[in-house]
Design a protein around this motif. Sequence first.
Motif, PDB file in Angstrom:
ATOM      1  N   UNK A  17       0.814  -1.226   0.000  1.00  0.00           N
ATOM      2  CA  UNK A  17       0.000   0.000   0.000  1.00  0.00           C
ATOM      3  C   UNK A  17       0.843   1.270   0.000  1.00  0.00           C
ATOM      4  N   UNK A  18       2.063   1.176   0.493  1.00  0.00           N
ATOM      5  CA  UNK A  18       2.899   2.380   0.563  1.00  0.00           C
ATOM      6  C   UNK A  18       4.130   2.220  -0.328  1.00  0.00           C
ATOM      7  N   UNK A  19       3.931   1.616  -1.468  1.00  0.00           N
ATOM      8  CA  UNK A  19       5.026   1.372  -2.395  1.00  0.00           C
ATOM      9  C   UNK A  19       5.813   2.659  -2.655  1.00  0.00           C
ATOM     10  N   UNK A  20       7.116   2.573  -2.504  1.00  0.00           N
ATOM     11  CA  UNK A  20       7.937   3.750  -2.761  1.00  0.00           C
ATOM     12  C   UNK A  20       8.280   4.514  -1.499  1.00  0.00           C
ATOM     13  N   UNK A  21       7.604   4.214  -0.408  1.00  0.00           N
ATOM     14  CA  UNK A  21       7.926   4.888   0.845  1.00  0.00           C
ATOM     15  C   UNK A  21       9.096   4.190   1.518  1.00  0.00           C
ATOM     16  N   UNK A  22       9.858   4.936   2.315  1.00  0.00           N
ATOM     17  CA  UNK A  22      10.917   4.336   3.135  1.00  0.00           C
ATOM     18  C   UNK A  22      10.371   3.969   4.506  1.00  0.00           C
ATOM     19  N   UNK A  23       9.041   4.062   4.678  1.00  0.00           N
ATOM     20  CA  UNK A  23       8.431   3.557   5.896  1.00  0.00           C
ATOM     21  C   UNK A  23       8.428   4.531   7.049  1.00  0.00           C
ATOM     22  N   UNK A  24       8.388   3.952   8.230  1.00  0.00           N
ATOM     23  CA  UNK A  24       8.373   4.748   9.453  1.00  0.00           C
ATOM     24  C   UNK A  24       9.681   4.522  10.188  1.00  0.00           C
ATOM     25  N   UNK A  25       9.968   5.407  11.138  1.00  0.00           N
ATOM     26  CA  UNK A  25      11.242   5.261  11.842  1.00  0.00           C
ATOM     27  C   UNK A  25      11.330   3.930  12.595  1.00  0.00           C
ATOM     28  N   UNK A  26      12.540   3.479  12.863  1.00  0.00           N
ATOM     29  CA  UNK A  26      12.717   2.336  13.739  1.00  0.00           C
ATOM     30  C   UNK A  26      12.237   2.724  15.138  1.00  0.00           C
ATOM     31  N   UNK A  27      11.926   1.709  15.952  1.00  0.00           N
ATOM     32  CA  UNK A  27      11.279   1.956  17.242  1.00  0.00           C
ATOM     33  C   UNK A  27      11.984   3.001  18.113  1.00  0.00           C
ATOM     34  N   UNK A  28      13.309   2.981  18.238  1.00  0.00           N
ATOM     35  CA  UNK A  28      13.938   3.961  19.129  1.00  0.00           C
ATOM     36  C   UNK A  28      14.163   5.331  18.472  1.00  0.00           C
ATOM     37  N   UNK A  29      13.746   5.489  17.226  1.00  0.00           N
ATOM     38  CA  UNK A  29      14.100   6.680  16.455  1.00  0.00           C
ATOM     39  C   UNK A  29      12.900   7.622  16.302  1.00  0.00           C
ATOM     40  N   UNK A  30      13.173   8.929  16.299  1.00  0.00           N
ATOM     41  CA  UNK A  30      12.149   9.922  15.979  1.00  0.00           C
ATOM     42  C   UNK A  30      12.585  10.664  14.731  1.00  0.00           C
ATOM     43  N   UNK A  31      11.610  11.095  13.973  1.00  0.00           N
ATOM     44  CA  UNK A  31      11.900  11.686  12.667  1.00  0.00           C
ATOM     45  C   UNK A  31      10.897  12.799  12.397  1.00  0.00           C
ATOM     46  N   UNK A  32      11.361  13.890  11.826  1.00  0.00           N
ATOM     47  CA  UNK A  32      10.407  14.926  11.418  1.00  0.00           C
ATOM     48  C   UNK A  32      10.936  15.664  10.200  1.00  0.00           C
ATOM     49  N   UNK A  33      10.049  16.409   9.564  1.00  0.00           N
ATOM     50  CA  UNK A  33      10.408  17.168   8.371  1.00  0.00           C
ATOM     51  C   UNK A  33      10.392  18.645   8.748  1.00  0.00           C
ATOM     52  N   UNK A  34      11.447  19.343   8.374  1.00  0.00           N
ATOM     53  CA  UNK A  34      11.518  20.763   8.702  1.00  0.00           C
ATOM     54  C   UNK A  34      11.631  21.580   7.436  1.00  0.00           C
ATOM     55  N   UNK A  35      10.892  22.702   7.403  1.00  0.00           N
ATOM     56  CA  UNK A  35      11.043  23.614   6.275  1.00  0.00           C
ATOM     57  C   UNK A  35      10.959  25.039   6.772  1.00  0.00           C
ATOM     58  N   UNK A  36      11.840  25.853   6.329  1.00  0.00           N
ATOM     59  CA  UNK A  36      11.889  27.245   6.762  1.00  0.00           C
ATOM     60  C   UNK A  36      11.811  27.370   8.279  1.00  0.00           C
TER      61      UNK A  36
END
Lengths: 490, 490
Positions: free
Chosen positions: B307-326
């Motif tokens: 269903x999410x073909x092309x995505x790199x998925x979600x972070x590993x369990x101990x990891x946090x991730x966010x997108x920043x712009x400006x």
Amino acid sequence: MYTSTPNWLMQRAFLTPERIAIYSENEQKTFAQLHEAAIKKAGKLAHLGVRKGEIVALLMRNSINMVEMIHALHYIGAVVLLQNVRLTVHELVWQLQDSGAKWWIVGDEWGVYKDEIAVPTITTSELEKLPQDDVPLQEQYHFDDIATIMYTSGTTGKPKGVLQTYGNHWWSAVGSVLNLGLYENDCWLAAVPFFHVSGLSILMRSVIYGMSVYMMDPFDAKKANEIIMSGKVTMMSVVSAMLQQMLSQLGERTYPCMFRCMLLGGGPAPKPLLEVCRDKNIPVYQTYGMTETASQMATLAPEYSITKLGSAGKPLFPVQLRIETEGRAARSYEAGEIVVKGPNVTKGYLHRPEATEKAIRDGWFYTGDIGYVDEEGFLYVLDRRSDLIISGGENIYPAEIEAVLLSHEAVEEAGVTGIADERWGQVPCAFVKLKNGCVATTEQLTAFCQTQLAKYKVPKRIYIVDELPRNAAKKLLRRELLHLIPKDQR
Amino acid sequence: MYTSTPNWLMQRAFLTPERIAIYSENEQKTFAQLHEAAIKKAGKLAHLGVRKGEIVALLMRNSINMVEMIHALHYIGAVVLLQNVRLTVHELVWQLQDSGAKWWIVGDEWGVYKDEIAVPTITTSELEKLPQDDVPLQEQYHFDDIATIMYTSGTTGKPKGVLQTYGNHWWSAVGSVLNLGLYENDCWLAAVPFFHVSGLSILMRSVIYGMSVYMMDPFDAKKANEIIMSGKVTMMSVVSAMLQQMLSQLGERTYPCMFRCMLLGGGPAPKPLLEVCRDKNIPVYQTYGMTETASQMATLAPEYSITKLGSAGKPLFPVQLRIETEGRAARSYEAGEIVVKGPNVTKGYLHRPEATEKAIRDGWFYTGDIGYVDEEGFLYVLDRRSDLIISGGENIYPAEIEAVLLSHEAVEEAGVTGIADERWGQVPCAFVKLKNGCVATTEQLTAFCQTQLAKYKVPKRIYIVDELPRNAAKKLLRRELLHLIPKDQR
């Protein structure tokens, strides 16, 4: 240096929201649903007045409601004191006072105690009716923070509250996965109480691994077998008595091969039981652990389950273990105290600096249990120290005598403890439950033991009884065996 | 607080000595044998004079010998600088100088460089002939200690040494197992170099999990397919170019179902490739990671691979991730810089406090890569640092090639960008403006690059142009370089 992780259930609800977190007979919840329920309960707890850092005593039977409550309390940052539902009100109140718990949350059946107790008390039904307040949720779990407290009696005197940190639970789960692995279809059958570490650790593994739990309460051998046969679960935690009942009920059948782990804890297992499992290809992993080590500290790895039958295996990956006797490291096969070090080991006992100092020295935890390691480092737990019978300078381990009794065709269960003896200090005394329809006299059983055991180990008395004393986790309570002796013979 | 674990290979050799640690085409070693070999090599390294805390540069091709060497250096407590075997001597020496390496251990084929180098150098064959000294071995790995260093170029031209701690590797392995699981028969096919984090992390997982590795060097699509078809391995790490070759060679066949994970990293994968894998039921896990995060930081979980073909998925369990712009958090679907936090993230760059401060702010690592997350939190990596060229899984930084071109006496300005290539995905292409009155042919410039740069970095085409595209601030607009290519050659 990293000393925290994202809140486990919260992270699970983000990473794998649609996976089933928990099944009961009539209900199931995904991680997302469990998370929603925990947030809701956290809001109600906040309305009640529960705050971060407070000790909250929880007295509930296994239920999805209880699981939600534990997570909700952790969302707020409260410390959960898990209480054994089999305790008397006297024992429960003693724990409330000793711990300084700020709140007491009880299943409805304990609501009657409400007015006798100084600690603010609320039943789970009453809590459900409260409105929800906004409350800041713990987005990170800090390894050094206390997550849970469980009281254990230990070897002597009054019960002590064992402090279990988030780090203890985390590392226990990680140590376990590095040993037992993790399969996509894994589901853990939980028929042991969540107020014991054997049960709680299943819940912790569930949110850390993203693994389903199938909850059963109360334990029922027939139902447990049905669930395993149906292919709904792949792993289960048991103690010997539970496994024994399941095997009796199972008869000639065996489990499907997808059932990959019967985690057998709660004390040394009788060899005949292990041999039956071996013959039936039931994958028994003998394990050794305690409240102070947040469950397993050693487990027998799959490839050794046959050749090292009866061993509790080697330590989990992050754990170190050694045997000490007379202040020195024991040699291979030499019995001594089991001493352990690792990130799953408690920081100590609540309000008991002296007991803590005595138990934890130089970062090593002194279990009080007796065991030895063979030349390859496999641990054999001989006995919990409290149960050790010393007779005329000889050490006698009840488990050894019990194993002999259990190998008698008429015996279903056996328990052995020491009784005072003028000449020898202590002598062993046995209590036996016979199999349905079987007959054996105490004379016959004694004669049988004499063929198997050194004279000093043969029970001086044998009582045939209807039932053996066990705790909620079905663990044999050897100390209570004495109460089975008729008053005029004590 | 626990901040160390038992030495990984040592603990493995104790816990599961008989399990196979590593297979190659002609050889295999158990964990016990690998441990023995590491101890032996540690003794030889000690005799040579290698001491705890020293940086030791290692230049070897994948081999069991190399695996032993890495463990041996860790047994001593040395910091292993892993060097890319494709680099020129010029590039290698630069790393030795920049890092302050105390020793250079090289495969025999690089022994010829010995006399040109100020750093004490020894070939692996020479080392083998040394006697063994007694040396204290690191029985614990401390999470905060540096285990390895790998150079990456980053945006600014000069390569920087990425510091990878034992904790980074530990947490990377733990985060991975909580996502990918761990099966009793798991064996990881390693056809990526151990001097890259994609390869090294397989070795780390092997000793932490007790999992076998099947080592293949060099990569060969036909052989890789044969190994998978034979059922010898269950998982493999690849980059798109490798997977593409394997699929071509595979033809109409597909893999056995026990092959459970094709971990696809090294940059965004072309959708047609993913679709072929989907149709063939090949379990591709797209992953996103880099040297600075000790391999994977996000991976697409199995239930979402379709269903999410092309995505790199979600972070590993101990990891946090966010997108920043400006300077603010991006909304769902809004592209911005990928920013990450977790225990697998580097402490920083060797001897580069400024670069470290710039990259790591408030505990968050700024990857420089562009991506977005959808409303459920799935990461889509749009592009590596605007100008990064990924060629057959190797990262190529235009600035590094430009710096080499600019050092040529005839070159006034240089710009490099990636152009599409059927086999490698991308290859570098250079645009050069010559100094007034200077003459140089593209052949001469290519020859010059070959003396300074690893082969894969040498521009496949060089165009001599009158002017490079620049913005008002005279900053090179690398993306517009492509317009300078004559239409018939595009």
